[in-house]
Each structure stands twice: as C-alpha cells, then as structure tokens.
Scaffold this active site. Structure first.
Site, short mmCIF file in Angstrom:
data_model
loop_
_atom_site.label_atom_id
_atom_site.label_comp_id
_atom_site.label_asym_id
_atom_site.label_seq_id
_atom_site.Cartn_x
_atom_site.Cartn_y
_atom_site.Cartn_z
N GLY A 179 46.75 -6.35 -23.19
CA GLY A 179 47.89 -6.60 -22.31
C GLY A 179 47.97 -8.09 -22.06
O GLY A 179 47.49 -8.90 -22.87
N ILE A 214 46.42 -10.06 -19.92
CA ILE A 214 45.14 -10.77 -19.79
C ILE A 214 44.43 -10.82 -21.15
O ILE A 214 43.94 -11.86 -21.58
CB ILE A 214 44.22 -10.11 -18.74
N ARG A 223 46.44 0.63 -27.09
CA ARG A 223 47.23 1.83 -27.37
C ARG A 223 48.36 1.51 -28.35
O ARG A 223 48.61 2.22 -29.29
CB ARG A 223 47.85 2.35 -26.06
N ARG A 280 37.56 -3.22 -14.87
CA ARG A 280 37.08 -2.37 -13.77
C ARG A 280 35.74 -1.78 -14.16
O ARG A 280 35.55 -1.36 -15.31
CB ARG A 280 38.07 -1.23 -13.49
N GLU A 283 31.34 -1.82 -5.80
CA GLU A 283 31.32 -3.28 -5.58
C GLU A 283 31.18 -3.53 -4.10
O GLU A 283 32.00 -3.00 -3.34
CB GLU A 283 32.61 -3.92 -6.10
N HIS A 308 33.46 -9.79 -8.97
CA HIS A 308 34.90 -9.53 -9.11
C HIS A 308 35.71 -10.77 -8.69
O HIS A 308 36.47 -10.74 -7.73
CB HIS A 308 35.32 -8.31 -8.26
N ILE A 309 35.47 -11.84 -9.45
CA ILE A 309 36.12 -13.10 -9.09
C ILE A 309 37.15 -13.54 -10.14
O ILE A 309 37.53 -14.71 -10.18
CB ILE A 309 35.10 -14.23 -8.86
N GLY A 310 37.60 -12.57 -10.95
CA GLY A 310 38.57 -12.91 -11.99
C GLY A 310 39.79 -13.63 -11.46
O GLY A 310 40.36 -14.50 -12.11
O1 LIG Z 1 44.56 -8.18 -10.39
C1 LIG Z 1 43.64 -7.36 -10.28
O2 LIG Z 1 43.74 -6.19 -10.65
C2 LIG Z 1 42.37 -7.76 -9.69
O3 LIG Z 1 41.35 -7.26 -10.03
C3 LIG Z 1 42.46 -8.77 -8.62
O4 LIG Z 1 41.24 -9.10 -8.09
#
Ligand SMILES: O=C(O)C(=O)CO
Length: 327
Positions: A159, A161, A181, A243, A272, A291-293
């Site tokens: 996608g 990202i 997919r 995730r 988390e 979870h610092i993306g």
């Molecule tokens: O954009 C998201 O889904 C995230 O995980 C934000 O932290």
C-alpha cells in the site's frame, strides 16, 4: 500533500470529542490550538458530565491512538454523529461494521503516515544494544551486521507505506520483491524496480529482509506463523512495522531462539507495551521500538490535519479524501 485546503473558522459546535488531551493516549498539547480553529473540543469526561446537553450537537469524533473507544454505547448516545475521523491509517481498533450500521462514516490518514512509517523500517541501530549493555568494554568485534545494500527485500503489503519503503530500498540498490492482494501498475513497479510475487511463499524463501506492511484484518491475523518462518532463510531478518498480531509471536520467539531466522526488528507487538518479563525483550537478536512509526513532529501534525480535513469534508458534504468503507 493534502487534497483540499483546510478552511479555518468553520466551527461545527461542538465538533470534536477527544478522550484526553496530552498523556500517552491524548491529542498532543501542541495540536490543541489548531484543532480549536475548526472545532470546539470537549473531552470524554466533559461529554459524560453533560451528556444530555451535548449529545445531539456532536457530529464528529476525532480518534487518536485508539482513544476514545467507539462502542455501541457511545454510538447510541450520539444520534447526530456523522463521522469518526481516525488519526492514523490502521483502523483495526474500530468496529467498522458496528459504526457503519449507525450510518456513520469512518476516515483515516494514509497520506500523513507513510513517510515516517517507511523510515522506521530502516536505520535501526542494532549496535546500540551492545554499546549500552553494562559489560561492553570495547568495540563489538564478535558482532557483525548484514548489509542492506544489494540484499533482497521482500515487502508484504504494497500500500502507500509499502511503496514508500520500496522507494527507500531502491536507493540502497536492493533487489525488491513484493506480495500484495492486488498487483501494482506496471509503471509503479518500474519506478521502484519491484518484482511482484503472487505467491507469498516465494517471497519468503528468497528474501534477506522481510518487511510486513499490511493492515490487520481477519485475513492477515497471524499471517506469519511457524510455517512461514521456516520458509525464510536462516540468515533472514523479519521486520514488522504494521501490527503485532500479524505475526504469531510465540512462533517468532521460538524461531529466534532456534535460529530458524537470524533476527527480528519490531515496531509493533501484542500487547503494547509487552509485559516487562516477555521473552522478546530478552532476546539479543531482536530490536523493539514502541510503535513509533508515526511518532515524528511532522507525521503527527499531518495526521491531525488530514483527519480534520476528512471530518470537515463529511460535515460539509464534500468529496471525502480518505473514507474507510466497511465491506
Ligand atoms: O497510522 C497508524 O495506523 C499507526 O499505527 C499510527 O501510530
């Protein structure tokens, strides 16, 4: 980057419900003024205290980091709710079926998150562990990293990202494989030099680095389990920036302990944060970030802007930039 300009001063009283301001799960203090330009902010606590007076007036809820929780009770108490504007791309914390059954739209912020989340997959310094461990007295000669340059990267989930990850990987002259997919357009594949693997197993077998960038859905829950880990090269690294529940964590611990794969870099886990005695926190071949993306000044600001833009579009009957449709 945004699809339409935010119009200031279009207050929809009281436009937004926010569970908390500040703290771990609250809207950033620095964004409050900006939000107030468009909406009257009320906290969950204020709503609960004045529910009778406020419930008919509220048309939108702003969700940040899974708060507030949108359950049946809240939906029933907001008869004029039109939109749940999620700040973030992943919406696995929202019950889309339930929300849509109330005729409420859901929006997310795919544009705002993609750069910073793609960046987190790279540049994590494994040597930090060695440098900061109490018994390190000299440079770590017994630890050698592997180069990403010219290695094969398998991206699972192409996608926005995933595609940004591919763009970065191209600069490292990586051989890029992807599984999704739907196959990307030929010109998009060409732009980053990515090869489509219809079969995820082919990608797992060939990649030196496997990066997970999928949405969490019932189909992707535990997408990577014992069998998939066994298909990977013993020299491969698994990177998860989407995730935690996409990976069978027990199988991952086992694979890392046995050397089925070389290492893992995880920005997400379940739960988390992990309990402090969790095995993943003890293994030397794992790097974990909390979870610092999207935890950058720029991304958080853009997420807030993009979420507001979606909410305003719904409230003003304009085309919605990023609606999440329940299928
Ligand atoms: O954009 C998201 O889904 C995230 O995980 C934000 O932290």
């Amino acid at each position: 980057r945004l699809h339409c300009n935010l119009r200031s001063g279009t207050k929809n009283l009281p436009g937004v419900l926010i569970s908390e301001i500040g703290g771990a799960f609250g809207v950033l203090e620095s964004h409050v003024e900006f939000l107030k330009k468009h909406f009257t902010l009320i906290t969950m606590k204020e709503f609960q205290e004045n529910q009778k007076e406020l419930s008919e007036k509220i048309k939108s809820v702003f969700v940040f980091e899974r708060q507030p929780i949108i359950d049946r009770e809240l939906l029933e108490s907001l008869p004029n709710l039109k939109v749940v504007g999620n700040s973030g791309v992943g919406v696995n914390h929202l019950d889309l079926k339930l929300i849509s059954s109330f005729g409420v739209k859901v929006t997310n912020t795919p544009h705002a998150v993609s750069d910073s989340t793609a960046d987190i997959g790279h540049g994590i310094n494994a040597g930090h562990f060695i440098a900061t461990s109490p018994d390190t007295t000299h440079f770590a000669v017994d630890w050698l990293g592997v180069e990403v340059t010219r290695a094969t990267l398998g991206i699972i989930g192409m996608g926005s990202i995933g595609y940004q990850v591919a763009k970065r990987a191209k600069a490292f002259h990586m051989n890029i494989l992807y599984h999704n997919r739907n196959r990307r357009k030929e010109e998009e594949e060409k732009e980053v030099g990515a090869t489509y693997c219809k079969n995820m197993e082919d990608l797992l077998q060939q990649s030196d680095f496997v990066m997970l960038v999928v949405n969490l859905t019932p189909e992707t829950q535990k997408l990577i389990g014992k069998r998939q880990l066994e298909l990977m090269k013993p020299t491969a690294t698994l990177i998860n920036i989407c995730r935690g529940a996409v990976v069978d964590q027990d199988a991952l611990v086992d694979a890392l302990q046995k050397g089925t794969i070389r290492a893992a870099a995880l920005d997400v886990t379940y739960p988390e944060p992990l309990p402090r005695d969790h095995l993943l926190l003890k293994l030397k071949n794992v790097i974990i970030t909390p979870h610092i993306g999207t935890a950058t000044v720029q991304a958080l600001r853009m997420m807030t802007e993009e979420a507001i833009e979606n909410i305003l579009a719904v409230l003003n009957d304009l085309p919605i930039p990023s609606e999440v449709i329940h299928k």
